[in-house]
Design a protein around this motif. Structure first.
Motif, PDB file in Angstrom:
ATOM      1  N   SER A  38      14.645 -72.995 130.420  1.00 48.02           N
ATOM      2  CA  SER A  38      15.310 -71.994 129.705  1.00 48.02           C
ATOM      3  C   SER A  38      14.175 -71.321 128.810  1.00 48.02           C
ATOM      4  CB  SER A  38      16.247 -72.519 128.960  1.00 48.02           C
ATOM      5  OG  SER A  38      15.633 -73.352 127.725  1.00 48.02           O
ATOM      6  N   ALA A  40      13.911 -71.171 125.480  1.00 44.68           N
ATOM      7  CA  ALA A  40      13.772 -71.925 124.467  1.00 44.68           C
ATOM      8  C   ALA A  40      12.401 -72.813 125.177  1.00 44.68           C
ATOM      9  CB  ALA A  40      14.885 -72.735 124.002  1.00 44.68           C
ATOM     10  N   LEU A  99      15.898 -71.649 117.389  1.00 41.90           N
ATOM     11  CA  LEU A  99      16.889 -70.676 116.999  1.00 41.90           C
ATOM     12  C   LEU A  99      17.236 -69.884 118.260  1.00 41.90           C
ATOM     13  CD1 LEU A  99      14.801 -68.822 114.179  1.00 41.90           C
ATOM     14  CD2 LEU A  99      16.675 -70.116 113.930  1.00 41.90           C
ATOM     15  N   VAL A 100      16.450 -70.003 119.216  1.00 41.46           N
ATOM     16  CA  VAL A 100      16.605 -69.403 120.739  1.00 41.46           C
ATOM     17  C   VAL A 100      17.892 -70.273 121.465  1.00 41.46           C
ATOM     18  CG1 VAL A 100      15.951 -68.945 123.118  1.00 41.46           C
ATOM     19  CG2 VAL A 100      14.696 -68.114 120.895  1.00 41.46           C
ATOM     20  N   ARG A 102      19.817 -72.368 120.038  1.00 41.60           N
ATOM     21  CA  ARG A 102      21.146 -72.436 119.651  1.00 41.60           C
ATOM     22  C   ARG A 102      21.889 -71.064 119.950  1.00 41.60           C
ATOM     23  NH1 ARG A 102      18.457 -74.993 115.156  1.00 41.60           N
ATOM     24  NH2 ARG A 102      17.907 -73.024 114.137  1.00 41.60           N
ATOM     25  N   LYS A 103      21.366 -70.016 119.985  1.00 44.37           N
ATOM     26  CA  LYS A 103      21.761 -68.648 120.299  1.00 44.37           C
ATOM     27  C   LYS A 103      22.144 -68.339 121.780  1.00 44.37           C
ATOM     28  CE  LYS A 103      21.776 -66.643 116.080  1.00 44.37           C
ATOM     29  NZ  LYS A 103      22.958 -66.352 115.724  1.00 44.37           N
ATOM     30  N   LEU A 104      21.082 -69.001 122.923  1.00 44.96           N
ATOM     31  CA  LEU A 104      21.214 -68.834 124.178  1.00 44.96           C
ATOM     32  C   LEU A 104      21.777 -70.214 124.781  1.00 44.96           C
ATOM     33  CD1 LEU A 104      18.424 -66.640 124.923  1.00 44.96           C
ATOM     34  CD2 LEU A 104      20.572 -66.103 124.538  1.00 44.96           C
ATOM     35  N   ARG A 105      21.087 -70.676 125.530  1.00 46.25           N
ATOM     36  CA  ARG A 105      21.203 -72.125 126.131  1.00 46.25           C
ATOM     37  C   ARG A 105      19.801 -72.977 126.124  1.00 46.25           C
ATOM     38  NH1 ARG A 105      19.443 -73.374 131.080  1.00 46.25           N
ATOM     39  NH2 ARG A 105      18.554 -71.584 132.348  1.00 46.25           N
ATOM     40  N   SER A 106      20.043 -74.246 126.264  1.00 48.64           N
ATOM     41  CA  SER A 106      18.670 -75.118 126.263  1.00 48.64           C
ATOM     42  C   SER A 106      18.896 -75.876 127.694  1.00 48.64           C
ATOM     43  CB  SER A 106      18.666 -75.882 125.172  1.00 48.64           C
ATOM     44  OG  SER A 106      19.734 -76.647 124.954  1.00 48.64           O
ATOM     45  N   ARG A 219      16.693 -72.338 108.231  1.00 46.40           N
ATOM     46  CA  ARG A 219      17.697 -71.752 109.042  1.00 46.40           C
ATOM     47  C   ARG A 219      18.057 -70.441 108.057  1.00 46.40           C
ATOM     48  NH1 ARG A 219      22.059 -76.079 111.046  1.00 46.40           N
ATOM     49  NH2 ARG A 219      20.404 -77.120 112.637  1.00 46.40           N
TER      50      ARG A 219
END
Length: 290
Positions: A38, A40, A99-100, A102-106, A219
């Motif tokens: 991903s 991230a 941060l990425v 949490r916003k997108l996918r891992s 955060r």
């Protein structure tokens, strides 16, 4: 007359098994779920790369020239600054991959990649920096410095292992985060304190990393403040590396502030916890009153 080998099945040849198109498509659908990286994960790999390159510059720019006697004026300072800036870049990657994610996918590998990358950038790299300091500094003792480097490395290993299997309340870390601890260790070395004081401070930071002292997670506004501090630290290192007027004083001021923050931040967390405990007791007493 056509002779058919009884051991040869449809879809096979004598040279070996050739999978059918349906099977190949099925494998292609199953494998990528665990192997695709991903966004991230890519940032996490950038973290690991920066940590490795920090070790490289520490070796080629500080250790090898000192051992061979081929040290050029300012080379060690430039290499040290480059190594530390790379660790700061690793910290930026570590900040943004969370941060990425949490916003997108891992991906399923995300947590494991993060721990392994942190071990390189915030465990191996600062520990190696301490070890090299013990080999090149005039008043240092190599074997004692090696013990301090091992303490730093093991503290990060234990911290990352505990982080993987212990659940803490949301919004806090238990113990000093490894990126913050690594940069604090580097700041102690760059302050050029007496060897004994340097070693004791390094051991103290290692203890904070494995302690139960609470540190807030970066955060929201705090993440912005952390990023601003990292960029400022890069500027201070660049001024020091290029021998700018007052660069040494600016660097020492920044390193001292890093140490102060490492000591003061948990005090705020402790004070907040004590205040919450007092408020809960007051509410309990008020509820018991007729």
């Amino acid at each position: 007359m056509t002779v058919i080998d009884p051991e040869t099945q449809p879809g096979q040849t004598g040279a070996g098994w050739v999978p059918d198109a349906d099977e190949v498509e099925a494998d292609a659908e199953e494998m990528p779920l665990s192997l695709r990286l991903s966004i991230a994960d890519t940032l996490t790999l950038g973290n690991a790369t920066c940590g490795f390159m920090a070790v490289y510059f520490t070796t080629t720019g500080i250790l090898i020239p000192d051992l061979t006697g081929s040290q050029e004026p300012g080379m060690a300072r430039h290499s040290a600054a480059t190594a530390v800036i790379l660790m700061l870049c690793a910290a930026i990657f570590d900040l943004f991959d969370g941060l990425v994610a949490r916003k997108l996918r891992s991906s399923p590998m995300g947590a494991e990649l993060d721990n392994l990358s942190d071990l390189i950038s915030f465990g191996l790299a600062p520990a190696y920096f301490v070890l090299v300091y013990g080999m090149v500094a005039d008043d240092a003792h190599q074997r004692v410095a090696a013990v301090g480097a091992i303490v730093v490395l093991l503290a990060v290993v234990l911290r990352l292992a505990r982080f993987s299997c212990v659940t803490v309340k949301d919004g806090t870390f238990q113990g000093m985060p490894s990126p913050f601890g690594a940069l604090t260790v580097i700041s102690i070395v760059l302050l050029e304190l007496p060897f004994v004081a340097t070693l004791l401070a390094i051991v103290g930071v290692a203890w904070l990393m494995v302690s139960r002292v609470e540190y807030p997670k970066p955060r929201g506004p705090l993440a912005g403040a952390v990023l601003t501090w990292i960029v400022l630290a890069m500027g201070l290192l660049a001024a020091w590396a290029f021998d700018a007027p007052g660069g040494q004083l600016l660097l020492q001021t920044g390193c001292a502030l890093q140490l102060v923050m490492g000591a003061v931040i948990p005090l705020f967390a402790t004070a907040r916890r004590v205040n919450n405990f007092r408020d809960n007791r007051r509410e309990a007493r008020a509820a018991q009153l007729p």
